[in-house]
Enzyme design. Structure first.
Site, PDB file in Angstrom:
ATOM      1  CB  THR A  84      -0.937   0.031   1.227  1.00 57.43           C
ATOM      2  OG1 THR A  84      -0.155  -0.165   2.412  1.00 57.43           O
ATOM      3  CG2 THR A  84      -2.012  -1.047   1.127  1.00 57.43           C
ATOM      4  CG  LEU A 139       8.758  -3.779 -10.842  1.00 57.30           C
ATOM      5  CD1 LEU A 139       9.566  -2.504 -10.650  1.00 57.30           C
ATOM      6  CD2 LEU A 139       9.657  -4.899 -11.371  1.00 57.30           C
ATOM      7  CB  THR A 166       1.071  -4.606  -9.526  1.00 62.38           C
ATOM      8  OG1 THR A 166       1.361  -4.785  -8.129  1.00 62.38           O
ATOM      9  CG2 THR A 166      -0.403  -4.280  -9.684  1.00 62.38           C
ATOM     10  CG  HIS A 258      -4.884  -2.496  -7.728  1.00 64.65           C
ATOM     11  ND1 HIS A 258      -3.798  -2.670  -8.542  1.00 64.65           N
ATOM     12  CD2 HIS A 258      -4.597  -1.406  -6.969  1.00 64.65           C
ATOM     13  CE1 HIS A 258      -2.902  -1.721  -8.313  1.00 64.65           C
ATOM     14  NE2 HIS A 258      -3.368  -0.945  -7.345  1.00 64.65           N
ATOM     15  NE  ARG A 261      -6.078   2.086  -4.156  1.00 67.71           N
ATOM     16  CZ  ARG A 261      -6.272   3.239  -3.527  1.00 67.71           C
ATOM     17  NH1 ARG A 261      -7.299   3.368  -2.693  1.00 67.71           N
ATOM     18  NH2 ARG A 261      -5.477   4.262  -3.718  1.00 67.71           N
ATOM     19  N   GLY A 291     -10.135  -7.912   1.066  1.00 68.14           N
ATOM     20  CA  GLY A 291     -11.288  -8.148   1.918  1.00 68.14           C
ATOM     21  C   GLY A 291     -11.039  -8.949   3.166  1.00 68.14           C
ATOM     22  NE  ARG A 293     -11.202  -4.992   5.762  1.00 65.90           N
ATOM     23  CZ  ARG A 293     -10.447  -4.959   4.679  1.00 65.90           C
ATOM     24  NH1 ARG A 293      -9.483  -5.878   4.520  1.00 65.90           N
ATOM     25  NH2 ARG A 293     -10.620  -4.051   3.741  1.00 65.90           N
TER      26      ARG A 293
END
Length: 369
Positions: A84, A139, A166, A258, A261, A291, A293
């Site tokens: 991130t 990268l 990515t 992603h 996003r 997702g 959690r």
């Protein structure tokens, strides 16, 4: 997020609210936001709510072992710190604090190309805590191979043990919150430190991170052939791409949209996981990012074919709320909860959960989901 957001475990809920109170609202929106109407973002977490775990009983397994082996890493937990960007917006210690907490937890850290701390400083922070701390470098392939190679050499010199490329970003996602806030550049005092002094940049200056729809498997082959680090592909949702990754000698794939996003029409990561795992057929590790959690989410992903999972936003909540200690709390909560759920499901370790233990919930769902 959009409406209908799933309930969070108490520790994560507390840290999220602290983070929201402390962050600049524009920076909060950057961390929390997704593409388009944020359907993919919300569905990443909600998809887990539609699944339940069938425990096995009287297995005689004893307390569960959460250790996993990954490319270039032996981790104490199947929870990886996902890449991130811009951690110094959350806390002055930024990526250094995240690295120290990840190392203390025995978790693999994926430090991003868009970090606000240089990769060498991130690995140094991690190894000030544990000499064998595993740091991977995320990268984006750049249209200019010389720029890509310069970034990889920095990661190699810093001691990174794998590359995470990515591949789901031929263009930047259209992020409604950032557009509304006009947030498209870092504020004064913050820079993407890995982008300094690259080929084509002015002395002491930085280059922008470029996206290109012209990049292909040929560019990935060039990276693989020029450098020796194992390469994992992040952003794989289609099983055919997973099969190609195996054929091209990749060390792993990360099932991810992603964080919601990029393509808002993409499925939740956990929905794509089983078909990708089937395509890979155990030949390389499959990770999931999106997702997660709670420990039940981790174990669900393991049962569906993942070796480990990535966690992004909860780490940012911890960092913004309480710095290094907050990140440590997030990772400890997820590690301990994962061990607890594994034991309740009759699994001795992270390889123990099986796909037949994952079932769909009834049409009414469950409270909070």
């Amino acid at each position: 997020m959009t409406g209908g957001e799933p309930a969070l475990p108490a520790v994560l809920a507390e840290l999220r609210e602290k983070a929201r109170a402390r962050l600049d609202p524009v920076h909060w929106d950057f961390y929390e936001g997704g593409a388009g109407t944020e359907t993919a973002l919300t569905e990443n977490a909600r998809a887990f709510c539609r699944l339940a775990l069938l425990p096995r009983v009287l297995r005689g397994t004893g307390p569960a072992d959460t250790r996993v082996t990954l490319p270039g890493a032996r981790a104490l937990t199947p929870v990886v710190v996902a890449p991130t960007a811009f951690h110094t917006l959350a806390h002055p210690d930024g990526e250094r604090a995240t690295a120290r907490a990840a190392a203390a937890a025995g978790a693999v850290l994926i430090t991003p190309m868009a970090a606000t701390t240089a990769v060498a400083e991130v690995t140094a922070a991690a190894r000030s805590v544990r000499e064998d701390a595993a740091v991977w470098f995320q990268l984006y392939l750049q249209p200019d191979p010389a720029t890509t190679d310069a970034l990889v050499r920095r990661a190699e010199r810093a001691g990174c043990t794998a590359l995470v490329v990515t591949v789901d970003s031929p263009v930047f996602g259209r992020r409604t919150r950032d557009d509304r806030n006009g947030f498209h550049d870092l504020p004064a005092g913050h820079r993407t430190e890995n982008m300094r002094d690259l080929p084509g940049a002015p002395p002491g200056g930085s280059r922008d991170i470029a996206m290109s729809p012209a990049l292909s498997w040929d560019d990935l082959r060039g990276l693989r052939d020029r450098h020796g680090l194992p390469v994992l592909l992040k952003g794989v949702l289609h099983p055919e791409d997973a099969r190609l990754a195996v054929e091209e000698g990749m060390a792993g794939v990360i099932v991810s949209n992603h964080g919601g996003r990029q393509l808002d029409a993409a499925p939740a990561a956990v929905e794509a996981l089983p078909r990708v795992a089937d395509a890979v057929a155990g030949r390389i590790p499959v990770l999931l990012d999106g997702g997660v959690r709670a420990g039940c989410d981790v174990v669900t992903a393991l049962a569906l074919g993942a070796t480990a999972v990535g966690v992004g936003r909860p780490v940012l909540w911890g960092l913004a709320a309480e710095g290094e200690d907050g990140v440590a709390r997030v990772l400890a909560e997820l590690r301990d909860d994962t061990a607890h759920v594994l034991t309740l499901c009759g699994a001795a370790d992270c390889a123990g959960p099986t796909r037949d233990q994952v079932v769909a919930r009834g049409p009414l769902g469950v409270a909070g989901c």
